[in-house]
Design a protein around this motif. Structure first.
Motif, PDB file in Angstrom:
ATOM      1  N   ASP A 115       0.527 -14.226   1.953  1.00 34.96           N
ATOM      2  CA  ASP A 115       0.227 -14.104   0.534  1.00 34.96           C
ATOM      3  C   ASP A 115      -1.214 -13.635  -0.035  1.00 34.96           C
ATOM      4  N   PHE A 116      -2.250 -14.038   1.081  1.00 34.88           N
ATOM      5  CA  PHE A 116      -3.647 -13.358   0.745  1.00 34.88           C
ATOM      6  C   PHE A 116      -3.509 -12.146   1.012  1.00 34.88           C
TER       7      PHE A 116
ATOM      8  N   VAL B 197      -3.642  -6.018  -0.765  1.00 38.72           N
ATOM      9  CA  VAL B 197      -3.031  -4.827  -0.650  1.00 38.72           C
ATOM     10  C   VAL B 197      -2.470  -4.224  -1.988  1.00 38.72           C
ATOM     11  N   LYS B 198      -1.948  -5.269  -2.786  1.00 32.87           N
ATOM     12  CA  LYS B 198      -1.237  -4.757  -4.259  1.00 32.87           C
ATOM     13  C   LYS B 198      -2.521  -4.250  -4.987  1.00 32.87           C
TER      14      LYS B 198
ATOM     15  N   LYS C  63      -3.108  -0.672  -6.745  1.00 32.82           N
ATOM     16  CA  LYS C  63      -3.354  -0.532  -8.259  1.00 32.82           C
ATOM     17  C   LYS C  63      -4.771   0.303  -8.279  1.00 32.82           C
ATOM     18  N   VAL C  64      -5.791   0.137  -7.764  1.00 33.11           N
ATOM     19  CA  VAL C  64      -7.200   0.786  -7.912  1.00 33.11           C
ATOM     20  C   VAL C  64      -6.950   2.211  -7.669  1.00 33.11           C
ATOM     21  N   LEU C  65      -6.153   2.513  -6.493  1.00 36.04           N
ATOM     22  CA  LEU C  65      -6.114   3.985  -6.011  1.00 36.04           C
ATOM     23  C   LEU C  65      -5.066   4.619  -6.840  1.00 36.04           C
ATOM     24  N   GLU C  66      -4.056   4.072  -7.409  1.00 36.19           N
ATOM     25  CA  GLU C  66      -2.972   4.852  -8.401  1.00 36.19           C
ATOM     26  C   GLU C  66      -3.585   5.090  -9.703  1.00 36.19           C
TER      27      GLU C  66
ATOM     28  N   VAL D 289       4.616  -2.849   5.084  1.00 36.27           N
ATOM     29  CA  VAL D 289       4.302  -2.455   6.483  1.00 36.27           C
ATOM     30  C   VAL D 289       2.905  -2.536   6.225  1.00 36.27           C
ATOM     31  N   VAL D 290       1.992  -2.060   5.452  1.00 36.08           N
ATOM     32  CA  VAL D 290       0.614  -2.006   5.339  1.00 36.08           C
ATOM     33  C   VAL D 290       0.119  -3.278   5.739  1.00 36.08           C
ATOM     34  N   ARG D 291       0.598  -4.409   4.876  1.00 36.64           N
ATOM     35  CA  ARG D 291       0.095  -5.676   5.219  1.00 36.64           C
ATOM     36  C   ARG D 291       0.378  -6.063   6.471  1.00 36.64           C
TER      37      ARG D 291
END
Length: 513
Positions: free
Chosen positions: A258-259, A264-265, A269-272, A296-298
């Motif tokens: 979860d952390f 990751v999320k 958001k920052v990159l998008e 997958v990144v997580r």
């Protein structure tokens, strides 16, 4: 009556088998030894459970003794309810499994089940196409100059502004520190920022241990206990019923997942939001910019944290203990650091660190004796034959054993138990500049070998060299206890009970850069 049969009939059968096995062993010891290929005595149904139980407090030495007695440095273990396990300390076998016939020896389902709950589909816990895709992506990222520069920058900031002040405070106030805990916290802070781009502030000793660090520790320990269980059905049953330590593991894994997923999320958001923004140096930003799925990144990032968190701290902890018992080696290391830094005129940077070969040799020697990962296993897809003639059946587990390999006389000579960094150098070390010997990774497989060789190997050496050099330049580390510490092989090896030390300022050093 039903309860009686359920509880006592199986127990009576088991005791009868033990009696029969003991009787059989007394009269057929030599025959059994031949059949087990110099492995432990093995009996019908229960395999080597008796020997395993009797040696449970010294498993590493038990395996090492058995391998040393085997002409091929290979033994066969037969476990209760499990497939054969072939344990080897033979470099030719290691090369066959990790390189020559790599395709026939994936991690396999039995291994990936153990770590699957924690690592998911991360690079260190998958095989086949999924591994190939992640490996290619990670290989590209790890080879970039920008990542290397980012790593050194993070190292400089955390060593100079956090680690060194803690050691200075220990000198001033004559504190006893747990150096293992300190180095683990440092490594966690470092790998968190390199992998996630976030600061975990673990080195702030005035605060409790961060929940994420505690969760990683719990998950690592219990996952390791799964792998060492003589009967896998026990932990699988506990997991299915959500009982005992398996319940604790589930809770720890949820916290970790979860952390990391929340980070990751947020990063995504920052990159998008600002697509023209320059991608940050951390691995998470790079992986997200490549367009991969959040989970997958997580899993990939969690794998990187697991790999870089305890391995480097374990290697450094054992090195500092070995140096406390070999002050002549420590003196030569200090001379190398002083010489290459031109008596403090230069700063520790990548170019200077590259030339610290005696320090690298000392780290290799430390990891030879106390490898961060004591053993690793693969599982055969089809029948095979190892170079030493050992037959491998489909589904058999083949375990290569770095801890035992570092103690084989035929590999390292009669002084194999001694701490001798010179064995890694072309010539005995006198002044800086001696080159390293070329040693096969199949003889020294602490970073694996072949297609799965550790991508972070160079990064690990950069980090370890920087930290050890920075500490030795300023301080002397003195163990509180004189007795030899216990090597505890979990997912990564630890010093049981920690490494309690006092810190004094090195003569002639004022504590400056």
């Amino acid at each position: 009556m039903l309860l009686f049969f359920i509880l006592f009939v199986p127990l009576g059968l088991f005791l009868s088998l033990l009696f029969f096995s003991s009787f059989f062993h007394e009269f057929n010891n030599s025959h059994l030894k031949m059949l087990s290929n110099y492995g432990p005595p093995s009996y019908p149904f229960i395999g080597c459970l008796i020997s395993f139980y009797n040696s449970r407090r010294r498993l590493l030495d038990w395996y090492t003794d058995l391998l040393s007695a085997s002409p091929s440095q290979t033994i066969i273990i037969k476990r209760l309810g499990g497939r054969r396990t072939i344990v080897t300390a033979n470099p030719a076998n290691v090369e066959h499994v990790l390189k020559t016939n790599f395709g026939n020896f994936p991690k396999g389902k039995p291994f990936t089940e153990i770590l699957g709950d924690l690592l998911g589909s991360g690079i260190f816990n998958v095989d086949g196409d999924l591994w190939c895709v992640q490996r290619k992506l990670a290989s590209h990222e790890f080879s970039t100059k920008n990542l290397r520069e980012f790593v050194v920058k993070i190292l400089q900031e955390k060593v100079e502004n956090r680690l060194i002040p803690l050691l200075e405070d220990a000198v001033k106030n004559q504190k006893v520190l747990d150096l293992q805990d300190l180095l683990k916290r440092f490594a966690f802070d470092n790998v968190s920022e390199v992998s996630l781009g976030v600061d975990s502030y673990s080195l702030d000793l005035s605060n409790p241990v961060p929940p994420l660090l505690q969760a990683f520790d719990t998950a690592s320990m219990i996952s390791a206990m799964r792998g060492m269980a003589p009967v896998y059905a026990l932990w699988k049953t506990k997991r299915a019923l959500n009982l005992g330590i398996e319940k604790n593991l589930k809770e720890a894994i949820k916290l970790v997942h979860d952390f990391v997923l929340e980070i990751v999320k947020s990063k995504k958001k920052v990159l998008e939001k600002d697509r023209d923004r320059k991608v940050d140096g951390d691995l998470l930003s790079r992986l997200l910019s490549a367009g991969h799925d959040e989970e997958v990144v997580r899993d990939m990032v969690i794998s990187f944290i697991m790999a870089g968190r305890d391995t480097t701290s374990a290697a450094m902890t054992w090195l500092f203990w070995l140096l406390s018992k070999n002050r002549n080696v420590e003196e030569m290391l200090v001379n190398e650091v002083t010489y290459l830094l031109n008596n403090g005129e230069k700063e520790l940077d990548f170019e200077v660190l590259k030339d610290m070969n005696y320090l690298k040799a000392s780290l290799c020697e430390s990891m030879r004796l106390y490898p961060p990962v004591a053993w690793d296993s693969k599982h055969a897809v089809v029948d095979d034959v190892l170079p030493d003639g050992t037959l491998v059946g489909k589904g058999d587990r083949v375990t290569y054993f770095p801890f035992g390999m570092g103690r084989m006389e035929n590999l390292w000579g009669k002084n194999r138990f001694e701490f001798k960094p010179d064995r890694w150098l072309e010539e005995p070390w006198v002044t800086p500049g001696r080159s390293m010997k070329s040693v096969s990774p199949c003889k020294f497989p602490v970073f694996q070998a072949g297609p799965r060789v550790c991508l972070g190997k160079d990064m690990a050496f950069i980090q370890m060299k920087y930290v050890v050099a920075a500490i030795l330049q300023r301080f002397e580390i003195n163990p509180v206890n004189e007795e030899e510490p216990v090597f505890l092989p979990l997912l990564t090896a630890h010093m049981a009970g920690g490494f309690k030390v006092t810190v004094t300022r090195r003569k002639g050093q004022g504590g400056g850069r």
